[in-house]
Write a protein that holds these residues in place. Structure first.
Motif, short mmCIF file in Angstrom:
data_model
loop_
_atom_site.label_atom_id
_atom_site.label_comp_id
_atom_site.label_asym_id
_atom_site.label_seq_id
_atom_site.Cartn_x
_atom_site.Cartn_y
_atom_site.Cartn_z
N ARG A 236 0.83 -1.21 0.00
CA ARG A 236 0.00 0.00 0.00
C ARG A 236 0.87 1.26 0.00
NH1 ARG A 236 -4.95 -0.44 4.16
NH2 ARG A 236 -5.64 1.37 2.94
N VAL A 237 2.00 1.23 0.68
CA VAL A 237 2.91 2.38 0.62
C VAL A 237 3.58 2.47 -0.74
CG1 VAL A 237 5.01 3.42 1.59
CG2 VAL A 237 3.27 2.45 3.10
N GLU A 238 3.94 1.32 -1.31
CA GLU A 238 4.55 1.35 -2.65
C GLU A 238 3.59 1.96 -3.68
OE1 GLU A 238 7.87 0.44 -3.61
OE2 GLU A 238 7.79 0.88 -1.47
N ARG A 239 2.32 1.64 -3.57
CA ARG A 239 1.34 2.22 -4.50
C ARG A 239 1.19 3.72 -4.26
NH1 ARG A 239 -3.45 -2.42 -4.62
NH2 ARG A 239 -2.27 -3.94 -5.86
N LEU A 240 1.24 4.14 -2.99
CA LEU A 240 1.18 5.57 -2.69
C LEU A 240 2.37 6.29 -3.29
CD1 LEU A 240 0.21 8.12 -1.19
CD2 LEU A 240 1.42 7.25 0.84
N LEU A 241 3.56 5.74 -3.10
CA LEU A 241 4.76 6.38 -3.63
C LEU A 241 4.70 6.50 -5.16
CD1 LEU A 241 7.44 4.67 -1.37
CD2 LEU A 241 6.77 7.07 -1.31
N LYS A 242 4.16 5.47 -5.80
CA LYS A 242 4.03 5.53 -7.26
C LYS A 242 3.10 6.66 -7.67
CE LYS A 242 2.90 2.69 -11.30
NZ LYS A 242 2.47 1.34 -11.76
N LYS A 243 1.99 6.84 -6.96
CA LYS A 243 1.07 7.93 -7.25
C LYS A 243 1.74 9.28 -7.05
CE LYS A 243 -3.16 5.41 -6.03
NZ LYS A 243 -4.28 5.33 -5.05
N LEU A 244 2.67 9.35 -6.11
CA LEU A 244 3.35 10.61 -5.81
C LEU A 244 4.55 10.86 -6.71
CD1 LEU A 244 3.26 10.50 -1.89
CD2 LEU A 244 1.64 11.58 -3.47
N GLY A 245 4.82 9.92 -7.62
CA GLY A 245 5.91 10.10 -8.56
C GLY A 245 7.26 9.65 -8.07
N VAL A 246 7.29 8.77 -7.07
CA VAL A 246 8.55 8.28 -6.51
C VAL A 246 8.83 6.89 -7.08
CG1 VAL A 246 9.79 7.69 -4.39
CG2 VAL A 246 8.15 9.58 -4.40
N PRO A 247 10.08 6.61 -7.48
CA PRO A 247 10.40 5.27 -7.96
C PRO A 247 10.15 4.22 -6.88
CG PRO A 247 12.18 6.82 -8.43
CD PRO A 247 11.23 7.52 -7.52
N PRO A 248 10.02 2.94 -7.24
CA PRO A 248 9.82 1.90 -6.24
C PRO A 248 10.91 1.93 -5.18
CG PRO A 248 9.50 1.02 -8.45
CD PRO A 248 10.03 2.41 -8.62
N SER A 249 10.52 1.66 -3.94
CA SER A 249 11.48 1.69 -2.84
C SER A 249 12.53 0.60 -3.01
CB SER A 249 10.77 1.47 -1.50
OG SER A 249 9.81 2.46 -1.26
N ARG A 250 13.77 0.93 -2.68
CA ARG A 250 14.83 -0.07 -2.63
C ARG A 250 15.16 -0.44 -1.19
NH1 ARG A 250 15.68 -3.24 -5.05
NH2 ARG A 250 17.90 -3.34 -5.60
N THR A 251 14.62 0.34 -0.24
CA THR A 251 14.84 0.03 1.18
C THR A 251 13.53 0.20 1.94
OG1 THR A 251 15.37 2.32 1.83
CG2 THR A 251 17.19 0.94 1.03
N MET A 252 13.49 -0.40 3.12
CA MET A 252 12.37 -0.16 4.04
C MET A 252 12.89 -0.29 5.46
SD MET A 252 10.83 -2.93 5.90
CE MET A 252 9.07 -2.74 5.72
#
Length: 364
Positions: A236-252
């Motif tokens: 759900r956070v990855e989808r939020l970041l995508k909507k905000l224009g951020v590349p997929p996370s490489r860390t968490m």
């Protein structure tokens, strides 16, 4: 740094203590200060104050390392790296894990004065460490995407006494101090509720070299969840970041530093058709991290150090203690050769590392 069995047990206990303190501190937060609270009045961020950068912010031009050069700068890229963990930056601390702007500023100026250069968690976990020769990498990480981490003032600049404001201020005072950090966010980045403000905020950070990545949707203890729910929290956070224009996370970063019962679920998985695969998963630990080139480096459980003094549970496990320890034990610290395409180490440490991404090893 080789640890005895007894010391390993002690560090394990310290990790539990750090996580426990975090849980208690967060549970005591007033409702308006929890990571996913909904503040009533949040000003919109109006966009970037500067155009996107075309090269990584503050990274030095490359050099070519040789055994002679590595010896000259005392390179040791098998050494320990401090990954510092911050939470809220408040004028008046509420929980023990909070820091004031003054405390943050003092710690960053100390790092800059001692020759540390910030890199992001993504750069660290992937082994893409571009630090000038003879300098030491440090990873600045901020959990929960709190409003005290980032906001822009009326002029479009980071607000004073926010985490980013302090970082930028220290970088102006110390030009060798690269102004970057990693912000691990939940469902309402920096307390912003509308997508326009959220997108503008993360765009400013990414354009200026900062990393914005995954800290789960609503900050649960992942160990209490089934594997499917763990993956849902992350996706759900990855989808939020995508909507905000951020590349997929490489860390968490793990909420409370707590690994799920199935450890691998934190690093890679899928939910509802969306997959994730992290290069690094970060704990709420109590010691410096091994080099990402070390054979024993566990990218599924990367250690961090809580930023704090030396009182109580932090007597031997938080940032003041460890930064002093590394300063007194320079042979244990990661020292860069300035060459991102080579790993330079003393000959005696050759057996401790494994070359990542086909990098050439220089031993002297």
């Amino acid at each position: 740094m080789r640890l005895s069995a007894s010391l390993t047990r002690i560090i394990g206990i310290a990790n539990v203590a750090v996580v426990t303190v975090a849980v208690i501190g967060l549970s005591l937060m007033p409702p308006g200060n929890v990571p996913h609270a909904k503040p009533k009045d949040v000003a919109k961020v109006e966009g970037s104050a500067a155009p996107p950068t075309t090269t990584p912010v503050g990274q030095p031009p490359g050099v070519v390392s040789t055994p002679g050069f590595a010896r000259q700068v005392h390179a040791n890229e098998a050494g320990l790296v401090p990954v510092l963990m911050y939470h809220r930056i408040l004028a008046k601390r509420i929980a023990s894990i909070d820091r004031t702007p003054g405390q943050l500023r003092k710690e960053l100026e100390k790092l800059a004065g001692q020759g540390y250069v910030p890199i992001t968690a993504r750069e660290f976990a992937t082994g893409d460490i571009r630090v000038p020769a003879g300098k030491f990498p440090v990873v600045l990480t901020f959990d929960d995407g709190h409003p005290s981490h980032f906001a822009l003032d009326a002029g479009g600049n980071p607000a004073p006494d926010t985490a980013v404001g302090v970082i930028q201020e220290v970088a102006r005072k110390f030009p060798s101090f690269r102004p970057v950090a990693t912000f691990w966010i939940n469902r309402e980045p920096f307390g912003m509720r509308d997508r326009e403000s959220q997108a503008a905020a993360v765009r400013w950070l990414v354009d200026h070299g900062y990393e914005v990545a995954n800290h789960t949707w609503n900050h649960p203890n992942l160990r209490a969840l089934k594997r499917k729910k763990v993956s849902e929290q992350i996706v759900r956070v990855e989808r939020l970041l995508k909507k905000l224009g951020v590349p997929p996370s490489r860390t968490m970063a793990l909420p409370y530093g707590s690994l799920p019962r199935t450890k691998k679920a934190a690093r890679a998985g899928a939910w509802d058709g969306t997959r994730y695969d992290f290069a690094g998963v970060f704990l709420a630990g109590a010691e410096p991290s091994l080099s990402p080139y070390a054979k024993k480096f566990d990218r599924g459980a990367i250690q961090r150090i809580q930023s704090n003094g030396k009182k109580g549970e932090c007597r031997k496990w938080c940032s003041q203690y460890w930064l002093e320890w590394l300063h007194k034990h320079p042979g244990e610290r990661y020292v860069s050769d300035g060459d991102p395409d080579r790993i330079s180490i003393p000959e005696t440490l050759r057996g401790n590392i494994v070359a990542k991404r086909g990098l050439q090893v220089i031993a002297y």
